[in-house]
Design a protein around this motif. Structure first.
Motif, PDB file in Angstrom:
ATOM      1  N   PRO A  88       0.801  -1.227   0.000  1.00  0.00           N
ATOM      2  CA  PRO A  88       0.000   0.000   0.000  1.00  0.00           C
ATOM      3  C   PRO A  88       0.830   1.271   0.000  1.00  0.00           C
ATOM      4  CG  PRO A  88      -0.118  -1.088   2.147  1.00  0.00           C
ATOM      5  CD  PRO A  88       0.542  -2.047   1.208  1.00  0.00           C
ATOM      6  N   ILE A  92       0.685   4.165  -2.940  1.00  0.00           N
ATOM      7  CA  ILE A  92       0.405   5.569  -2.629  1.00  0.00           C
ATOM      8  C   ILE A  92       1.546   6.462  -3.115  1.00  0.00           C
ATOM      9  CG2 ILE A  92       0.138   7.212  -0.738  1.00  0.00           C
ATOM     10  CD1 ILE A  92      -1.314   4.902   0.764  1.00  0.00           C
ATOM     11  N   LEU A 186      -5.399  -2.091  -2.580  1.00  0.00           N
ATOM     12  CA  LEU A 186      -5.463  -1.221  -1.398  1.00  0.00           C
ATOM     13  C   LEU A 186      -6.559  -1.663  -0.440  1.00  0.00           C
ATOM     14  CD1 LEU A 186      -4.936   2.344  -2.932  1.00  0.00           C
ATOM     15  CD2 LEU A 186      -3.360   1.067  -1.465  1.00  0.00           C
ATOM     16  N   TRP A 191      -5.667  -1.344   7.197  1.00  0.00           N
ATOM     17  CA  TRP A 191      -5.542   0.091   7.433  1.00  0.00           C
ATOM     18  C   TRP A 191      -5.603   0.388   8.933  1.00  0.00           C
ATOM     19  CZ3 TRP A 191      -4.194   3.651   3.879  1.00  0.00           C
ATOM     20  CH2 TRP A 191      -4.193   3.213   2.549  1.00  0.00           C
ATOM     21  N   ALA A 199       1.192   6.291   5.525  1.00  0.00           N
ATOM     22  CA  ALA A 199       0.607   6.769   4.273  1.00  0.00           C
ATOM     23  C   ALA A 199       0.509   8.292   4.273  1.00  0.00           C
ATOM     24  CB  ALA A 199      -0.770   6.142   4.062  1.00  0.00           C
ATOM     25  N   ALA A 480      -7.914   5.248  -5.080  1.00  0.00           N
ATOM     26  CA  ALA A 480      -7.219   5.102  -3.794  1.00  0.00           C
ATOM     27  C   ALA A 480      -8.085   5.601  -2.641  1.00  0.00           C
ATOM     28  CB  ALA A 480      -5.888   5.861  -3.837  1.00  0.00           C
ATOM     29  N   ALA A 484      -9.484   3.198   0.490  1.00  0.00           N
ATOM     30  CA  ALA A 484      -9.224   3.475   1.901  1.00  0.00           C
ATOM     31  C   ALA A 484     -10.507   3.860   2.627  1.00  0.00           C
ATOM     32  CB  ALA A 484      -8.182   4.587   2.031  1.00  0.00           C
TER      33      ALA A 484
END
Length: 510
Positions: A88, A92, A186, A191, A199, A480, A484
């Motif tokens: 990830p 990014i 992603l 997360w 990130a 993206a 997320a």
């Protein structure tokens, strides 16, 4: 490659992607990703095969290049398997960087080559992890997943009657399929607090570097890549910069993302030192944005800040303040326009494109002229040379002209699903928020809200930018943010979803 083969390739790639997005079996999902990626590569290669004849004639060099590419992908996949958080973060990190290349017919296109390399390695790593039984169960809001599948499949289907199948195939091969795979990769990331912070650091670091380059361009009066922009600067009182981007508006879009995410962290920062550092970063990014002279980017930033302030403090007072600000801006623009100031930034070209697009939509309102048809049909309608433009510079207008009411409905459904996933439940949970970006594993859904608010503000800003400029699903930032935001929404209990891969045992979650 014939048009019939290109249409078949577009349909097959969209079908494989749909299988990957909707499958509950991990191996079938991985197979769909691989198939979609290979079909997208076939579409691109089929169009450009003759253009690389000189390279192919040097068989040793061509073979060496292919082998080197395979080695790079394999090395990247091995690193991602060893350190999963790399995938990830590298995705990014690669989002803003484009390389200008000439594709079929000599057309110059800005392609995200570094991002494609990371995506290729990520797919390879995912396949290996799947067959090792190391995949984890991920869920996303079902309406969001279904809306994405519908939009991509509809675009592929409408290549059947498009007057420019080759251009549509390039859009699918270069953008829609790779970015949908980006979304999938992603969405499978964990997360947690660590990934969110890293990130953010990546986005801020790159944003500051890009802003610094843009500021340097302004004071040196020297830009990169874009000869048209350089010529335009010679005839205006203002000097626009593009940093490492081709287009100042896309440069501005990335800085808006940087500013909004930094501002989100700032307003929940518990440390004075962190707050000062973030304030400095925001100031630098804002100066870089000023020198882009992108009106759409400032409107997007305003929209994102409205969302951010409303969720952080007060919906009522934010709405009142926003209404007053919009009124003041409207009056100022009216006065400026009536003064016929020759130094004002010219938007006449965009107005012509929008009005022309609306004419096309009116002529064929139900199903439009077909995917990627705007350039040819606009040229025919307005009697201008074909190829001078490819889009209307307003995403809804382009969709209406190319895909008709059917496409507009799919577009609105996607926007509705995305906004619902990102915003649902946050107002109820907003009071009493603590420090931002706590671990998702802690089980307290309230701690998800600051991260969700920042991503939602960035997405709303990007949405406004695409309405005033373009490049919605052809910008990886959209995918993206959707990935997320979708993961955080699912962790917060929003939606009922299809699984994004099975647990290592291959059984459904109990």
């Amino acid at each position: 490659m014939t048009e019939a083969l290109e249409v078949a390739g577009c349909l097959a790639a969209a079908g494989a992607l749909a299988i990957s997005f909707l499958a509950s079996d991990a191996r079938l999902r991985a197979a769909g990703l691989v198939a979609a990626g290979l079909l997208a590569l076939a579409l691109i290669t089929g169009q450009g095969w003759d253009d690389i004849r000189n390279l192919r004639d040097h068989q040793l060099a061509f073979t060496g290049l292919v082998v080197a590419g395979i080695v790079v992908l394999a090395a990247g996949a091995a690193a991602m398997l060893r350190w999963p958080i790399l995938l990830p973060l590298l995705l990014i990190a690669a989002l803003p960087f484009r390389v200008r290349l000439h594709v079929a017919g000599g057309e110059a296109v800005n392609l995200l080559v570094p991002l494609y390399v990371v995506i290729g390695s990520g797919v390879l790593a995912t396949v290996v992890a799947t067959f090792r039984g190391q995949t984890q169960l991920r869920r996303l809001p079902k309406p969001l997943v279904l809306a994405l599948v519908a939009v991509v499949c509809l675009y592929a289907l409408q290549t059947i009657y498009s007057p420019d199948v080759a251009f549509a195939a390039r859009n699918i091969g270069f953008f829609l399929i790779p970015f949908a795979i980006l979304f999938s990769l992603l969405a499978e990331a964990t997360w947690d607090r660590r990934l969110l912070r890293l990130a953010l650091c990546v986005v801020l670091a790159e944003g500051l570097i890009l802003a610094g380059i843009g500021i340097g361009q302004f004071f040196s009066e020297h830009i990169f890549w874009n000869g048209k922009l350089e010529a335009s600067n010679d005839f205006h009182f203002y000097f626009r910069v593009n940093s490492l981007f081709w287009d100042p508006n896309i440069y501005g879009r990335y800085l808006v993302l940087t500013i909004l995410l930094a501002t989100t962290t700032l307003i929940w920062a518990a440390s004075r030192t962190l707050a000062l550092a973030l304030a400095g970063a925001i100031a630098i990014a804002f100066v870089g944005l000023v020198f882009a002279f992108s009106q759409t980017s400032f409107l997007a930033l305003f929209a994102g800040l409205v969302v951010l302030v409303a969720f952080r403090w007060s919906f009522r007072w934010t709405a009142i303040a926003a209404a007053v600000a919009v009124l003041a801006i409207g009056v100022g623009l009216t006065v400026r326009s009536s003064s016929n100031d020759s130094n004002s930034i010219n938007t006449e070209g965009h107005g012509t494109l929008v009005s022309g697009g609306l004419k096309l939509a009116k002529h064929r309102p139900l199903y439009g002229y077909g995917s990627a048809s705007f350039s040819k049909e606009f040229a025919r309608e307005e009697n201008v040379p074909p190829g001078d433009t490819t889009i209307s510079h307003s995403e809804p207008v382009t969709v209406a002209a190319e895909q008709g009411a059917i496409g507009v409905l799919a577009y609105l459904a996607l926007l509705g699903a995305a906004l619902w996933a990102m915003l649902s439940g946050m107002r109820r949970m907003a009071p009493g928020l603590g420090a931002p970006f706590r671990s998702l594993a802690e089980g307290d859904r309230v701690e998800l809200v600051p991260a969700r608010i920042g991503i939602a503000a960035a997405f709303c800003a990007l949405l406004v930018h695409t309405i005033g400029y373009a490049a919605y699903l052809t910008d990886p930032l959209t995918w993206a943010l959707l990935a997320a935001g979708g993961v955080l929404a699912a962790e917060a209990g929003v939606g009922d979803l299809p699984a994004r891969g099975e647990a290592s045992s291959g059984q459904s979650e109990e």
